[in-house]
Design a protein around this motif. Structure first.
Motif, PDB file in Angstrom:
ATOM      1  N   GLU A   1      -5.713  25.864  -7.861  1.00  0.00           N
ATOM      2  CA  GLU A   1      -6.490  24.829  -8.546  1.00  0.00           C
ATOM      3  C   GLU A   1      -5.620  24.063  -9.542  1.00  0.00           C
ATOM      4  N   ALA A   2      -4.791  24.778 -10.283  1.00  0.00           N
ATOM      5  CA  ALA A   2      -3.873  24.114 -11.214  1.00  0.00           C
ATOM      6  C   ALA A   2      -2.862  23.270 -10.457  1.00  0.00           C
ATOM      7  N   ALA A   3      -2.397  23.768  -9.301  1.00  0.00           N
ATOM      8  CA  ALA A   3      -1.431  23.017  -8.495  1.00  0.00           C
ATOM      9  C   ALA A   3      -2.044  21.720  -7.961  1.00  0.00           C
TER      10      ALA A   3
ATOM     11  N   MET B   1      -3.736  23.790 -18.192  1.00  0.00           N
ATOM     12  CA  MET B   1      -3.961  24.411 -16.881  1.00  0.00           C
ATOM     13  C   MET B   1      -2.672  24.919 -16.269  1.00  0.00           C
ATOM     14  N   TYR B   2      -1.563  24.326 -16.667  1.00  0.00           N
ATOM     15  CA  TYR B   2      -0.276  24.721 -16.109  1.00  0.00           C
ATOM     16  C   TYR B   2       0.840  24.334 -17.079  1.00  0.00           C
ATOM     17  N   ILE B   3       2.008  24.929 -16.900  1.00  0.00           N
ATOM     18  CA  ILE B   3       3.213  24.586 -17.671  1.00  0.00           C
ATOM     19  C   ILE B   3       4.306  24.262 -16.658  1.00  0.00           C
ATOM     20  N   ILE B   4       4.941  23.116 -16.830  1.00  0.00           N
ATOM     21  CA  ILE B   4       5.984  22.691 -15.896  1.00  0.00           C
ATOM     22  C   ILE B   4       7.308  23.336 -16.283  1.00  0.00           C
ATOM     23  N   GLY B   5       7.916  24.004 -15.300  1.00  0.00           N
ATOM     24  CA  GLY B   5       9.228  24.594 -15.506  1.00  0.00           C
ATOM     25  C   GLY B   5      10.353  23.658 -15.110  1.00  0.00           C
ATOM     26  N   GLY B   6      10.056  22.688 -14.272  1.00  0.00           N
ATOM     27  CA  GLY B   6      11.052  21.714 -13.819  1.00  0.00           C
ATOM     28  C   GLY B   6      10.427  20.760 -12.826  1.00  0.00           C
TER      29      GLY B   6
ATOM     30  N   MET C   1       0.855  -1.195   0.000  1.00  0.00           N
ATOM     31  CA  MET C   1       0.000   0.000   0.000  1.00  0.00           C
ATOM     32  C   MET C   1       0.892   1.247   0.000  1.00  0.00           C
ATOM     33  N   LYS C   2       0.657   2.114  -0.977  1.00  0.00           N
ATOM     34  CA  LYS C   2       1.452   3.336  -1.113  1.00  0.00           C
ATOM     35  C   LYS C   2       0.572   4.558  -0.878  1.00  0.00           C
ATOM     36  N   LEU C   3       1.084   5.487  -0.095  1.00  0.00           N
ATOM     37  CA  LEU C   3       0.385   6.735   0.199  1.00  0.00           C
ATOM     38  C   LEU C   3       1.142   7.902  -0.424  1.00  0.00           C
ATOM     39  N   SER C   4       0.428   8.743  -1.160  1.00  0.00           N
ATOM     40  CA  SER C   4       1.001   9.953  -1.745  1.00  0.00           C
ATOM     41  C   SER C   4       0.404  11.176  -1.065  1.00  0.00           C
ATOM     42  N   LEU C   5       1.251  12.090  -0.634  1.00  0.00           N
ATOM     43  CA  LEU C   5       0.800  13.376  -0.119  1.00  0.00           C
ATOM     44  C   LEU C   5       1.021  14.422  -1.202  1.00  0.00           C
ATOM     45  N   VAL C   6      -0.033  15.117  -1.588  1.00  0.00           N
ATOM     46  CA  VAL C   6       0.056  16.183  -2.590  1.00  0.00           C
ATOM     47  C   VAL C   6       0.002  17.513  -1.862  1.00  0.00           C
ATOM     48  N   VAL C   7       1.067  18.321  -2.039  1.00  0.00           N
ATOM     49  CA  VAL C   7       1.205  19.548  -1.249  1.00  0.00           C
ATOM     50  C   VAL C   7       1.450  20.754  -2.170  1.00  0.00           C
ATOM     51  N   PRO C   8       0.410  21.530  -2.502  1.00  0.00           N
ATOM     52  CA  PRO C   8       0.619  22.762  -3.272  1.00  0.00           C
ATOM     53  C   PRO C   8       1.395  23.786  -2.437  1.00  0.00           C
ATOM     54  N   CYS C   9       2.335  24.481  -3.066  1.00  0.00           N
ATOM     55  CA  CYS C   9       3.168  25.448  -2.337  1.00  0.00           C
ATOM     56  C   CYS C   9       3.280  26.745  -3.120  1.00  0.00           C
ATOM     57  N   TYR C  10       3.078  27.844  -2.445  1.00  0.00           N
ATOM     58  CA  TYR C  10       3.334  29.165  -3.036  1.00  0.00           C
ATOM     59  C   TYR C  10       3.948  30.049  -1.963  1.00  0.00           C
ATOM     60  N   ASN C  11       5.217  30.328  -2.104  1.00  0.00           N
ATOM     61  CA  ASN C  11       5.969  31.132  -1.134  1.00  0.00           C
ATOM     62  C   ASN C  11       5.856  30.545   0.283  1.00  0.00           C
ATOM     63  N   GLU C  12       6.209  29.281   0.413  1.00  0.00           N
ATOM     64  CA  GLU C  12       6.101  28.580   1.697  1.00  0.00           C
ATOM     65  C   GLU C  12       7.473  28.201   2.268  1.00  0.00           C
ATOM     66  N   ALA C  13       8.523  28.969   1.923  1.00  0.00           N
ATOM     67  CA  ALA C  13       9.876  28.627   2.351  1.00  0.00           C
ATOM     68  C   ALA C  13       9.996  28.528   3.872  1.00  0.00           C
ATOM     69  N   GLU C  14       9.306  29.400   4.595  1.00  0.00           N
ATOM     70  CA  GLU C  14       9.424  29.422   6.055  1.00  0.00           C
ATOM     71  C   GLU C  14       8.850  28.179   6.714  1.00  0.00           C
ATOM     72  N   VAL C  15       7.800  27.630   6.128  1.00  0.00           N
ATOM     73  CA  VAL C  15       7.069  26.559   6.804  1.00  0.00           C
ATOM     74  C   VAL C  15       7.456  25.159   6.322  1.00  0.00           C
ATOM     75  N   LEU C  16       8.131  25.041   5.193  1.00  0.00           N
ATOM     76  CA  LEU C  16       8.434  23.732   4.623  1.00  0.00           C
ATOM     77  C   LEU C  16       9.245  22.823   5.554  1.00  0.00           C
ATOM     78  N   PRO C  17      10.301  23.314   6.207  1.00  0.00           N
ATOM     79  CA  PRO C  17      11.032  22.435   7.141  1.00  0.00           C
ATOM     80  C   PRO C  17      10.157  21.947   8.298  1.00  0.00           C
ATOM     81  N   ILE C  18       9.248  22.803   8.767  1.00  0.00           N
ATOM     82  CA  ILE C  18       8.334  22.409   9.847  1.00  0.00           C
ATOM     83  C   ILE C  18       7.398  21.307   9.355  1.00  0.00           C
TER      84      ILE C  18
END
Length: 309
Positions: free
Chosen positions: A74-76, A301-306, A1-18
């Motif tokens: 929504e695109a994220a 809906m979106y274009i991937i930059g990397g 059983m595999k679990l995927s967490l999908v996490v949209p991020c926009y300017n979340e540098a401060e909270v990502l390590p937490i």
């Protein structure tokens, strides 16, 4: 059983390590064989992307997709669901307002209780500005009256879904997306978990009052045609009022011709009122035409930059 967490991020540098540490702390309780985290960088302007790249170098299960610019949450969400490979997929925010501590209970509800999806809703809006809470409640009451798709007041995007639910959502590639409505529209057996409102761990909210107001209009237009019917009703009502007014003025003129010169002020007010209603109806119709126009263009809906390997 595999679990995927999908996490949209926009300017979340401060909270990502937490957020990363909180997920690591709860990992032993998840009862899954494999865990992956798919971060979606929505064109952040801070160090979010570099932090995600560092995460991926340290742990290959921490993957990322980076947009070429900001395309919106929504695109994220859609991109994250497309790139998630788990049997169970959980959508959540990185700001810790979606507590990772709820994940074990959500997984248990799917594995032990047979639910297809587990949604979350806030039992209170403590800490939220009163004016914002008031309009949020009004929005839920209003849209539930005019739409066949019923939304749960206080529902978060934080939810766990089985793979068939995710596939059903991905089968709806509409450009103008309102995920809260889409989650409800696809159906499936759902369990709701309530929790008290949690403040952001760091950083600032990206949702201003006006952005939320615009988003609510998206939801109304996406899941109800009642505004169009309302515009038609107002048009018919004004036609009836106009005909009655014409009859009254004609009778009045024949009974007393000297009064015909009076009433220009009320006439001007009536013209302005009718003109305003016409513009309102044209605006409602224009919103639906604009959404149809965007859908017809078939832009991505979106274009991937990397992204991570």
């Amino acid at each position: 059983m595999k679990l995927s967490l999908v996490v949209p991020c926009y300017n979340e540098a401060e909270v990502l390590p937490i957020f990363r540490k909180a997920v690591q702390d709860v990992r032993p309780q998840l009862r899954v064989d494999e865990l992956e985290v798919v971060f979606v960088d929505d064109g952040s302007r801070d160090a979010t992307l570099s932090i995600l790249q560092q995460f991926n170098r340290e742990d290959a299960s921490l993957r990322y997709v980076s947009f070429s610019r900001n395309f919106g949450k929504e695109a994220a969400i859609y991109a994250g669901l497309q790139h998630a490979t788990g049997d169970l997929v959980c959508l959540m925010d990185a700001d810790m307002q979606d507590p990772p501590s709820l994940l074990p209970e959500m997984v248990a509800a799917c594995l032990d209780e047979g639910y297809d999806t587990v949604g979350t809703r806030r039992s209170t809006r403590a800490g939220e500005p009163p004016i914002r809470s008031f309009f949020a409640r009004c929005f839920y009451r209003f849209i539930n009256h005019i739409s066949d798709t019923k939304l749960v007041d206080g529902a978060r995007d934080y939810r766990l879904m089985r793979r068939p639910v995710v596939d059903a959502i991905l089968a709806m590639p509409e450009y103008n997306r309102f995920s809260k409505g889409i989650f409800q529209w696809v159906g499936y057996k759902t369990k709701w978990l309530e929790y008290e409102n949690v403040e952001r761990a760091a950083g600032e909210t990206k949702w201003s009052f006006w952005k939320l107001l615009k988003y609510s209009f998206e939801g109304i237009i996406s899941f109800s045609t009642v505004p169009l019917a309302l515009a038609s009703f107002m048009g018919m009502l004004l036609c009836v009022i106009a005909m009655v007014t014409i009859v009254v003025l004609a009778v009045r003129h024949f009974l007393d011709p000297m009064t015909a010169v009076y009433g220009w002020t009320s006439l001007v007010c009536l013209i302005m009122f009718i003109g305003g209603v016409q513009l309102l109806c044209m605006g409602i119709l224009g919103q639906y035409i604009a959404k149809a126009y965007l859908e017809i263009k078939k832009r991505p809906m979106y274009i991937i930059g990397g992204k991570s390997e």
